[in-house]
Design an enzyme around this catalytic site. Structure first.
Site, mmCIF file in Angstrom:
data_model
loop_
_atom_site.group_PDB
_atom_site.id
_atom_site.type_symbol
_atom_site.label_atom_id
_atom_site.label_comp_id
_atom_site.label_asym_id
_atom_site.label_seq_id
_atom_site.Cartn_x
_atom_site.Cartn_y
_atom_site.Cartn_z
ATOM 1 N N ASP A 417 4.572 -10.621 -37.132
ATOM 2 C CA ASP A 417 4.597 -9.719 -38.271
ATOM 3 C C ASP A 417 4.983 -10.448 -39.555
ATOM 4 O OD1 ASP A 417 4.793 -6.882 -39.373
ATOM 5 O OD2 ASP A 417 6.821 -7.602 -39.763
ATOM 6 N N GLU A 470 -0.168 -11.773 -38.754
ATOM 7 C CA GLU A 470 -0.420 -10.822 -39.824
ATOM 8 C C GLU A 470 -0.104 -11.559 -41.122
ATOM 9 O OE1 GLU A 470 1.091 -6.761 -41.976
ATOM 10 O OE2 GLU A 470 2.462 -8.083 -40.912
#
Length: 735
Positions: A417, A470
């Site tokens: 993330d 990401e």
């Protein structure tokens, strides 16, 4: 190396008052030099601190009486000579007016960690920290108990506290290994299921909030925050066929259709709690198999105190959250998914560092895991700290965590993330709020090195496991190998695809011709990375609405556009990801506080969207032309790229040894009869997907299931009906 305990050479029972007072005050810097079995000039003496005891007798572990101890202090300090010929672990029989009990002396045991552990830990190259730090149920020197070890190099004292010692930090102070700053103690006679924390006295003598174990493998259910001792993972795995396949596969050339799931809100039981891992296995795995996805990707399932953080503010990176059960339950889930042919990917969060008092923040009274300087150590977007990626022990903690999930739980991938927030020193910062790197730039070179090391370790030690970034910027070579100067990820989320296509489809169809490039531009960079196309949770929260609500037009147009969009995406180069609920056109914005609106499947339009996803996943998996060259430009070629007036797009996908598949999308509600599409080959083309089919809730326009491409002056052309707001997939079937 471990600092050797001082040898006591005084007469039995004559420990200096200052040592006794320090033990009782919990301030002694080396309790193993005072307590336990110590050598005197006449033999051996035993010394123990057992509050509330009035009498104490010493025994060997096999039950032989070796001496009565005298009470030195009323608070419970006992000492006296014992009749043994060599150092060995011992136990005590304690009595008071209320009864009697046995205590095995933790201070009579030697250390568990060894000099090679010290060497590799100090070097930052230890790749099995999860087998050394934390709490481990072991047999040691003739006793069974739990070995605790924690890194706190600047602490004056670290103690294990729990219900087994009345949360009294004086009872079990730990042994410091000076070369590494690791404190350890073996506590006999306790087993799994015992809550514990660390009581830490900081470098200035300050008492810190009780800390959870950074390497805890289980935790109490929130709002409680203690770590919990566990037995070693005992699950018997039956997923070797699944793992062997992925170890040998080139994942870039395999179908990957990922179902993104928040485990706490996919479904909720009637009592408002959570499904257990076993209940999720019984429901979620068959559902994913039925709808045709190849992978489940969970939002973070590590321990976190606050439900609305969705798991991203994790305080227990090594602990599957207690919301859904224990680690055995999670292992059973992963094994069950693998046996059904489904991979499991975890959302992994080294970019978030929550500052909850029981967590890692100022762990030993100093900025240990984080940066002390807020210009490097504070994240303005999330009001959290930032890991100190320049500290080898912190990097080891995180790299080992990635390896832990792959080794212990057989996970198939990590989606990392917020990578961009790690890569840039000025991320969300104004001028003067950040410190340039050693070259004067904005790149976080320490974070780059950490990500490269993490990826290299995962791919080296666990072939078949993928990492996915990401990353929302144009940082180069995110999904290129480390040895080629890349970050080393296997894949990168294609955020541009998501934003451009959703913005395009939110516009009224009459205006889309003015934004034609939002669809075509993506192919300029589509093969610069190994991309995953994400329609993720981020697009259906914080007032953004659901995907169906983003589509322009009335209800019929919304459903038709969404079906066409999904088929467009499944025909587009790149792996696929769809957040739960969007596969049946969830109308409400997602909330972690409630389950999905499954009742919508009682309505034909919603069932039709689900049927489209099911058929798209089947076709995508079965047709190599749609997946085997997802990451390579030779697998894609435009057929119609410039028909902005009609908002029609067409291309074909191909893989070596397989027939091409043509994808045609019409993003207006106007049917296009007699539409001429250049084709890769002359002959018959079978319709394998038509999102306007009646079974999906469409109008039923089409070409009777087949079109013919005839050879013309400039190549083969098919004259066909292109239905309104639709995507059609055609497969070559012969001359």
């Amino acid at each position: 190396m471990t600092r050797p305990s001082a040898v006591t050479t005084r007469k039995a029972g004559s420990a200096p008052d200052r040592d006794v007072s320090a033990i009782l005050a919990g301030s002694h810097r080396d309790p193993f030099a005072v307590l336990g079995v110590q050598q005197s000039d006449t033999g051996f003496v035993a010394r123990c601190f057992i509050p509330n005891a009035e009498e104490v007798a010493a025994f060997t572990l096999d039950g032989a009486f070796i001496g009565d101890l005298a009470r030195r202090r009323a608070e419970g300090l006992f000492e006296g000579p014992i009749s043994i010929s060599k150092r060995q672990p011992i136990k005590y029989h304690a009595r008071n007016q209320g009864g009697d009990w046995w205590v095995t002396d933790p201070f009579s045991f030697g250390p568990v960690l060894g000099p090679m552990d010290d060497y590799y830990i100090a070097e930052g190259s230890h790749l099995r920290l999860f087998d050394k730090l934390g709490a481990h149920l072991i047999d040691h020197e003739g006793a069974t108990g739990v070995q605790f070890a924690v890194w706190a190099p600047n602490a004056r004292r670290v103690s294990v506290v729990g219900d087994f010692n009345a949360w009294d930090g004086r009872r079990h102070p730990m042994r410091l290994r000076q070369d590494t700053g690791i404190w350890e103690i073996f506590l006999p006679d306790i087993g799994p299921g015992r809550p514990y924390k660390y009581e830490i006295i900081g470098p200035k003598g300050q008492a810190l909030p009780l800390k959870a174990d950074p390497f805890a493998f289980h935790s109490e259910l929130r709002p409680a925050t203690a770590s919990v001792t566990t037995a070693p993972l005992s699950h018997e795995w039956g997923d070797e066929a699944h793992r062997a396949f992925w170890r040998k596969a080139d994942v870039r050339r395999q179908p990957m259709s990922i179902y993104e799931v928040h485990a706490g809100s996919w479904q909720r039981p009637a009592d408002g709690g959570f499904l257990s891992w076993d209940e999720l296995a019984d429901r979620l795995i068959p559902y994913v198999v039925d709808t045709g996805f190849t992978h489940i990707e969970f939002l973070p399932i590590t321990e976190h105190p606050y439900d609305p953080s969705w798991g991203y503010q994790t305080t227990g990176l090594y602990s599957p959250t207690a919301r859904f059960g224990d680690q055995e339950g999670f292992a059973r889930f992963v094994d069950g998914a693998h046996r059904a042919g489904i991979g499991v990917i975890l959302d992994w969060v080294p970019a978030h560092f929550p500052v909850d008092a029981h967590g890692l923040a100022w762990f030993d009274g100093t900025a240990l895991y984080e940066h002390a300087d807020p210009r490097k150590g504070f994240h303005p977007d999330w009001n959290t700290a930032i890991y100190n990626f320049g500290r080898r022990e912190v990097v080891s903690f995180l790299v080992n965590n990635a390896l832990y999930w792959a080794e212990k739980f057989h996970i198939d991938g990590l989606r990392v993330d917020a990578v961009a927030s790690m890569l840039y020193l000025d991320y969300s910062r104004r001028e003067g709020e950040w410190i340039p790197n050693e070259r004067g730039g904005r790149e976080n070179l320490e974070a780059v090195s950490f990500l490269q090391r993490m990826n290299a370790a995962v791919y080296a030690h666990h072939p078949g496991v993928v990492t996915i970034a990401e990353e929302s910027t144009s940082w180069p070579k995110v999904s290129q190998p480390v040895y080629e100067g890349g970050l080393g990820f296997g894949f990168k989320w294609n955020m541009g695809f998501m934003h451009d296509t959703l913005e395009y489809l939110s516009k009224e169809p009459v205006h889309r011709k003015h934004h034609h490039d939002q669809i075509t531009f993506g192919l300029v960079y589509a093969f610069s990375e190994n991309f995953v196309l994400p329609l993720s949770h981020d697009e259906v929260v914080h007032g953004k609405g659901s995907l169906i609500s983003k589509m322009a037009g009335d209800d019929w147009q919304k459903f038709a556009t969404l079906r066409a969009y999904y088929a467009f995406m499944w025909g587009y180069p790149g792996k696929k990801l769809l957040f739960m609920g969007q596969e049946f056109a969830q109308r409400r914005e997602w909330s972690e506080a409630r389950g999905l609106d499954w009742f919508l499947l009682e309505h034909g339009a919603h069932r039709g969207v689900q049927e489209v996803i099911r058929d798209l996943n089947r076709v995508y998996r079965e047709k190599p032309s749609l997946h085997a060259r997802d990451c390579e430009p030779e697998g894609f070629k435009w057929l119609v790229v410039d028909d902005r007036e009609n908002s029609v797009f067409a291309w074909y996908r191909v893989a070596p040894g397989h027939e091409p598949i043509v994808v045609i999308s019409n993003f207006t509600p106007v049917p296009r009869p007699d539409y001429r599409v250049p084709m890769p080959k002359a002959g018959r083309w079978r319709e394998i997907i038509n999102t306007d089919a009646v079974q999906y809730g469409g109008s039923g326009m089409g070409n009777g299931g087949e079109v013919s491409a005839l050879e013309e002056e400039h190549g083969p052309v098919a004259t066909m009906v292109v239905p309104p707001l639709s995507t059609v997939l055609l497969e070559f079937v012969g001359e």
